[in-house]
Design a protein around this motif. Structure first.
Motif, short mmCIF file in Angstrom:
data_model
loop_
_atom_site.label_atom_id
_atom_site.label_comp_id
_atom_site.label_asym_id
_atom_site.label_seq_id
_atom_site.Cartn_x
_atom_site.Cartn_y
_atom_site.Cartn_z
N GLY A 14 44.72 44.12 41.83
CA GLY A 14 44.20 43.45 40.65
C GLY A 14 44.03 44.37 39.47
O GLY A 14 44.06 43.94 38.31
N ILE A 15 43.87 45.66 39.75
CA ILE A 15 43.61 46.62 38.67
C ILE A 15 44.88 47.03 37.94
O ILE A 15 44.83 47.61 36.85
CB ILE A 15 42.89 47.86 39.25
CG1 ILE A 15 42.14 48.60 38.15
CG2 ILE A 15 43.89 48.79 39.92
CD1 ILE A 15 41.26 49.70 38.67
N ASN A 16 46.06 46.71 38.52
CA ASN A 16 47.33 47.13 37.91
C ASN A 16 47.56 46.52 36.54
O ASN A 16 48.27 47.08 35.72
CB ASN A 16 48.49 46.76 38.84
CG ASN A 16 48.49 47.59 40.11
OD1 ASN A 16 47.95 48.68 40.14
ND2 ASN A 16 49.07 47.05 41.17
N PRO A 266 46.39 34.32 34.04
CA PRO A 266 46.55 35.76 33.80
C PRO A 266 45.62 36.57 34.71
O PRO A 266 44.46 36.19 34.91
CB PRO A 266 46.16 35.91 32.33
CG PRO A 266 46.35 34.56 31.74
CD PRO A 266 46.04 33.58 32.83
N GLN A 267 46.13 37.68 35.23
CA GLN A 267 45.33 38.51 36.13
C GLN A 267 44.06 39.01 35.46
O GLN A 267 43.01 39.13 36.09
CB GLN A 267 46.16 39.69 36.63
CG GLN A 267 45.46 40.54 37.69
CD GLN A 267 45.21 39.77 38.97
OE1 GLN A 267 46.07 39.04 39.43
NE2 GLN A 267 44.04 39.94 39.55
N THR A 268 44.13 39.28 34.15
CA THR A 268 42.94 39.75 33.41
C THR A 268 41.83 38.71 33.45
O THR A 268 40.65 39.04 33.64
CB THR A 268 43.31 40.07 31.94
OG1 THR A 268 44.36 41.02 31.92
CG2 THR A 268 42.11 40.62 31.20
N LEU A 269 42.20 37.42 33.27
CA LEU A 269 41.20 36.34 33.33
C LEU A 269 40.65 36.20 34.74
O LEU A 269 39.44 36.02 34.93
CB LEU A 269 41.83 35.02 32.88
CG LEU A 269 40.92 33.78 32.95
CD1 LEU A 269 39.67 33.98 32.10
CD2 LEU A 269 41.69 32.53 32.49
N GLN A 270 41.52 36.32 35.74
CA GLN A 270 41.05 36.25 37.14
C GLN A 270 40.09 37.40 37.44
O GLN A 270 39.09 37.21 38.14
CB GLN A 270 42.25 36.32 38.09
CG GLN A 270 43.15 35.09 38.04
CD GLN A 270 44.22 35.13 39.12
OE1 GLN A 270 43.95 35.44 40.27
NE2 GLN A 270 45.46 34.83 38.74
N ASN A 271 40.38 38.58 36.89
CA ASN A 271 39.50 39.72 37.10
C ASN A 271 38.12 39.48 36.49
O ASN A 271 37.09 39.79 37.10
CB ASN A 271 40.11 40.98 36.49
CG ASN A 271 41.31 41.49 37.27
OD1 ASN A 271 41.51 41.13 38.42
ND2 ASN A 271 42.12 42.33 36.64
#
Length: 309
Positions: A14-16, A266-271
């Motif tokens: 997730g951090i990628n 988006p992965q940023t929103l999921q994070n």
């Protein structure tokens, strides 16, 4: 074949998505963690040092803040390290420990909120019996219940997950999550008992929520016709309700996203949805209580005034 011989570490993928803004995110995250430490430790130290604050309501608040430090310590130091590291991995055993900390922290928060609701019910609805019922011994038992019971329940969930044979080591999160680890199992048939225990856990903590709602419905009925009780309610119950709503909203967003969320988000929103419960409540709770509870606010302001002088 044992799980340990197949997977020795997990990759937190997730951090990628944050590579391009890594140092900006590191700075903001470090600032947030420092604020969490500052506000929670300030409330804890104020309550511990002031013997006049050694009352059930303040001891429960102190427990609440300690739990906030416990949960955030399980996430922020590792996340900050990952932001500066080219490789985002966590040892196999360390992943399960982190998942245990995250889950037991969230469940303990709800347990402590339930005990605080019970305390406010006794203080406002049964004031003459309050000190007899809420004795030091009973308070000790309730605090132990709010910490040890969630820890033991979640330890069972984590233990069952650790016995699964996993076919992937990639976790699309910023930290380890038990439900996602279970989804990495090679066979869905092996996860039946995990699902059953998970749903039992959800039911247990749903009853915590119903208990809190029932307590406040009774409190509101009691306070409607009494000016004195209304003042008590506004002073001590409003912060509790604010903490409860904040907790439930942040947890609900995370659970709904994890169970039913679209992978197209988006992965940023999921994070962000994933770390809300580790960011908003630990900062808001001590600030809300610190400013709403007059005795704590005055004590903290007194310390600040003496330092300035």
């Amino acid at each position: 074949m044992d799980n340990d011989s197949l997977i020795t570490f997990f990759v937190l993928s997730g951090i990628n998505e944050t590579k391009s803004q890594r140092f900006a995110i590191f700075s903001v995250t470090l600032l947030c963690y420092c604020v969490i430490l500052l506000v929670n430790i300030s409330v804890i130290v104020t309550i511990i040092l002031d013997k006049n604050r050694h009352e059930p309501m303040y001891i429960l608040l102190c427990t609440f803040c300690m739990n906030g430090l416990y949960g955030t310590t399980g996430f922020y130091p590792k996340f900050l390290w990952d932001l500066l590291s080219p490789v985002h991995v966590i040892p196999y055993a360390g992943c399960f420990v982190q998942a245990l900390v995250m889950y037991s922290f969230a469940c303990s928060d709800l347990s402590i909120l339930a005990v605080m609701a019970y305390d406010r019910y006794l203080a406002i609805c049964r004031p003459l019996q309050y000190h007899a019922i809420m004795s030091k011994q009973k308070l000790f038992h309730l605090v132990c219940f709010s910490w040890l019971t969630p820890f033991c329940i979640m330890a069972v969930n984590i233990f069952l997950a650790s016995r699964l044979q996993l076919c992937s080591s990639y976790i699309r999160r910023l930290f380890c999550v038990n439900w996602i680890i279970v989804q990495l199992a090679c066979s869905s048939a092996e996860t039946t008992i995990n699902s059953i225990i998970a749903y039992i856990t959800i039911i247990i903590y749903a009853f915590h929520g119903f208990f809190i709602i029932g307590s406040y419905m009774h409190l509101i009925k009691t306070c409607v016709n009494s000016v004195e009780n209304r003042a008590k309610f506004m002073q001590t119950c409003v912060p509790h309700l604010t903490s409860l709503i904040t907790f439930l909203v942040t947890i609900l967003f995370d659970v709904m996203n994890m169970r039913f969320g679209s992978k197209d988000l988006p992965q940023t929103l999921q994070n962000f949805l994933a770390i809300e419960f580790l960011l908003i409540p630990p900062i808001m709770n001590p600030i809300i209580y610190g400013f709403k509870l007059t005795k704590i606010r005055n004590k903290i302001l007194g310390f600040i005034y003496l330092k300035i002088k």
